[in-house]
Scaffold this active site. Sequence first.
Site, PDB file in Angstrom:
ATOM      1  N   ASP A   1      75.964  16.727 -24.775  1.00  0.00           N
ATOM      2  CA  ASP A   1      75.483  18.115 -24.883  1.00  0.00           C
ATOM      3  C   ASP A   1      74.258  18.195 -25.804  1.00  0.00           C
ATOM      4  O   ASP A   1      73.236  18.786 -25.449  1.00  0.00           O
ATOM      5  CB  ASP A   1      76.586  19.030 -25.433  1.00  0.00           C
ATOM      6  CG  ASP A   1      77.830  19.083 -24.539  1.00  0.00           C
ATOM      7  OD1 ASP A   1      78.156  20.157 -24.030  1.00  0.00           O
ATOM      8  OD2 ASP A   1      78.470  18.022 -24.331  1.00  0.00           O
TER       9      ASP A   1
ATOM     10  N   VAL B   1      75.205  20.747 -20.983  1.00  0.00           N
ATOM     11  CA  VAL B   1      76.303  20.252 -20.142  1.00  0.00           C
ATOM     12  C   VAL B   1      77.197  21.457 -19.877  1.00  0.00           C
ATOM     13  O   VAL B   1      77.805  21.996 -20.799  1.00  0.00           O
ATOM     14  CB  VAL B   1      77.122  19.136 -20.835  1.00  0.00           C
ATOM     15  CG1 VAL B   1      78.295  18.712 -19.943  1.00  0.00           C
ATOM     16  CG2 VAL B   1      76.242  17.927 -21.137  1.00  0.00           C
TER      17      VAL B   1
ATOM     18  N   THR C   1      81.846  21.138 -19.867  1.00  0.00           N
ATOM     19  CA  THR C   1      82.031  19.972 -20.745  1.00  0.00           C
ATOM     20  C   THR C   1      83.443  19.395 -20.607  1.00  0.00           C
ATOM     21  O   THR C   1      83.647  18.183 -20.703  1.00  0.00           O
ATOM     22  CB  THR C   1      81.727  20.352 -22.214  1.00  0.00           C
ATOM     23  OG1 THR C   1      80.437  20.948 -22.240  1.00  0.00           O
ATOM     24  CG2 THR C   1      81.707  19.134 -23.123  1.00  0.00           C
TER      25      THR C   1
HETATM   26  N1  LIG Z   1      87.566  32.255 -22.498  1.00  0.00           N
HETATM   27  C1  LIG Z   1      86.616  32.012 -21.628  1.00  0.00           C
HETATM   28  N2  LIG Z   1      86.536  32.723 -20.500  1.00  0.00           N
HETATM   29  C2  LIG Z   1      85.593  32.471 -19.611  1.00  0.00           C
HETATM   30  N3  LIG Z   1      84.651  31.518 -19.733  1.00  0.00           N
HETATM   31  C3  LIG Z   1      84.679  30.764 -20.830  1.00  0.00           C
HETATM   32  C4  LIG Z   1      85.645  30.960 -21.832  1.00  0.00           C
HETATM   33  N4  LIG Z   1      85.432  30.078 -22.803  1.00  0.00           N
HETATM   34  C5  LIG Z   1      84.346  29.363 -22.433  1.00  0.00           C
HETATM   35  N5  LIG Z   1      83.895  29.781 -21.242  1.00  0.00           N
HETATM   36  C6  LIG Z   1      82.719  29.333 -20.511  1.00  0.00           C
HETATM   37  O1  LIG Z   1      83.103  28.767 -19.285  1.00  0.00           O
HETATM   38  C7  LIG Z   1      82.249  27.658 -19.029  1.00  0.00           C
HETATM   39  C8  LIG Z   1      82.951  26.722 -18.101  1.00  0.00           C
HETATM   40  O2  LIG Z   1      83.210  27.430 -16.951  1.00  0.00           O
HETATM   41  P1  LIG Z   1      83.918  26.734 -15.770  1.00  0.00           P
HETATM   42  O3  LIG Z   1      83.739  27.583 -14.572  1.00  0.00           O
HETATM   43  O4  LIG Z   1      83.441  25.337 -15.680  1.00  0.00           O
HETATM   44  O5  LIG Z   1      85.431  26.745 -16.207  1.00  0.00           O
HETATM   45  S1  LIG Z   1      86.508  25.617 -15.981  1.00  0.00           S
HETATM   46  O6  LIG Z   1      86.346  24.592 -17.009  1.00  0.00           O
HETATM   47  O7  LIG Z   1      86.387  25.122 -14.606  1.00  0.00           O
HETATM   48  O8  LIG Z   1      87.789  26.312 -16.151  1.00  0.00           O
HETATM   49  C9  LIG Z   1      81.977  27.063 -20.361  1.00  0.00           C
HETATM   50  O9  LIG Z   1      80.738  26.398 -20.306  1.00  0.00           O
HETATM   51  P2  LIG Z   1      80.524  25.028 -21.142  1.00  0.00           P
HETATM   52  O10 LIG Z   1      80.869  25.350 -22.577  1.00  0.00           O
HETATM   53  O11 LIG Z   1      79.055  24.796 -20.965  1.00  0.00           O
HETATM   54  O12 LIG Z   1      81.381  23.978 -20.545  1.00  0.00           O
HETATM   55  C10 LIG Z   1      81.976  28.264 -21.276  1.00  0.00           C
HETATM   56  O13 LIG Z   1      80.694  28.778 -21.534  1.00  0.00           O
HETATM   57 MG   LIG Z   2      78.491  26.432 -19.709  1.00  0.00          MG
HETATM   58 MG   LIG Z   3      77.674  23.743 -22.020  1.00  0.00          MG
HETATM   59 MG   LIG Z   4      80.378  24.599 -24.240  1.00  0.00          MG
END
Ligand SMILES: Nc1ncnc2c1ncn2[C@@H]1O[C@H](COP(=O)(O)OS(=O)(=O)O)[C@@H](OP(=O)(O)O)[C@H]1O
Ligand SMILES: [Mg+2]
Ligand SMILES: [Mg+2]
Ligand SMILES: [Mg+2]
Length: 453
Positions: free
Chosen positions: A124, A218, A221
Amino acid sequence: MSLYCSSLGTKLPRWGGGYDDAFTLNHVVKQQGSCSTLNLSRKHIGFVSKFDQICSSPVMEDDNKELGLFCDSEEYSKELEFGVKAVQMACSLCQRVQNTLISNTGTNHQVKSKDDNSPVTVADWSVQAIVSWMLSECLGNENISIVAEEDVQTLSKANASELLEAVVETVNECLGEAPRFGVQKPKSALGTSEILEIISRCNSTGGPTGKFWVLDPVDGTLGFVRGDQYAVALALIEDGEVKLGVLGCPNYPMRKEWLSYQHRYHRIISKLTPPTSETWDKGCVLYAKKGSGKAWMQPLVRPTKMFVWPSHAKQVSVSSIDNPALATFCEPVEKANSSHSFTAGLAQSVGLRKQPLRVYSMVKYAAIARGDAEVFMKFAKAGYKEKIWDHAAGVIIIQEAGGMVTDAGGLPLDFSKGLYLEGLDRGIVACSGATLHAKIIHAVDASWGSSSL
Ligand SMILES: Nc1ncnc2c1ncn2[C@@H]1O[C@H](COP(=O)(O)OS(=O)(=O)O)[C@@H](OP(=O)(O)O)[C@H]1O
Ligand SMILES: [Mg+2]
Ligand SMILES: [Mg+2]
Ligand SMILES: [Mg+2]
């Protein structure tokens, strides 16, 4: 600047501005070797035939001015070129880091937990450094403003020296490869404080005016550390509107069915096609420019190969399926990020019959743009504010590929309000077409009152 034209393209089936008689002029090649495709409406056809006749001979600069089209089509072209190069480099970096993580040669210090318990890794921070360095270096330091997910707080702590060392090493290893992507590498390796400065420079807060980049180094992640899907997402916003989107999906499988294999995927693929194989098995970079009516896909640059912009790009478009019974809908893997029970209810009332495709990251947006799925829904818990970097690149790519993305009230997502999608109505609904979209928006209204969201 001289331009050369080699052929008159086909009649366009669809034209964003409402023209029904538009053509694509193919293979307009600049002297520097960069190509672009122009959309021409009826009023320009005189020029098209002129171009056709003078096939392969230079068009005078005056002609370009008279056309007034080249200015339009070239808008953001430098930004797109270096945005794609930066994402290609970032994908290559991520693949290396993910391989060490899942082969257990990486140590625990490569993954940390943030205050909200979400993971953050060497990749990241390193990707944020690479993209920030690339954009400043190639587009001019003074013009670059970036909103990005990561900061350097954890990295700068006294007990994080191993982590920081790993980032410095990963960034410099990646920069050493810059010439493969047509970018000059720095004269000497970047130092620790320089890298910290490059990462923390991405501290723009966005807003309604001016031009800024939005980066999720990323995305997904969690998927990344599990050896599964993840994305590198970069967008350019000007005056509150997304103008460019670039989405790198290093694990996007060759066959769409493999998208649902989740963490088993990596093991299956590595058995089927060893990394040394000449046939490239996975990974793509998608990109689109606002108003072009087109979205493009490139394979990832293979290790040791040179990247030549913009060759090898293939146009992608959304699926034509509008029967819910035949449609595939995707959603986040984690229940904590989107209510699986609410979307199951929606799916049933709309008549979506297939099992949901649960995929980490903005690869879900890529799946819609490529025509591999028809619907993406995300309904986060009340109080969670969606961040602009989790959506900007995906939204523009789906729209230009012919799809629709709105909030659950049917309104466009608003990228002009700072770091968050302020005012988002309930959730996000992305569809390949208007019929499915209307059915889902209607179903949300019908079932919202009885939901616990
Ligand atoms: N509580 C909550 N509710 C909704 N969304 C959240 C929450 N917490 C985090 N995030 C954000 O979700 C990003 C990942 O989304 P995804 O669609 O990949 O979700 S999942 O991992 O498949 O469940 C993730 O992105 P990354 O941090 O870049 O991985 C977050 O920005
Ligand atoms: Mg994200
Ligand atoms: Mg990210
Ligand atoms: Mg993140």
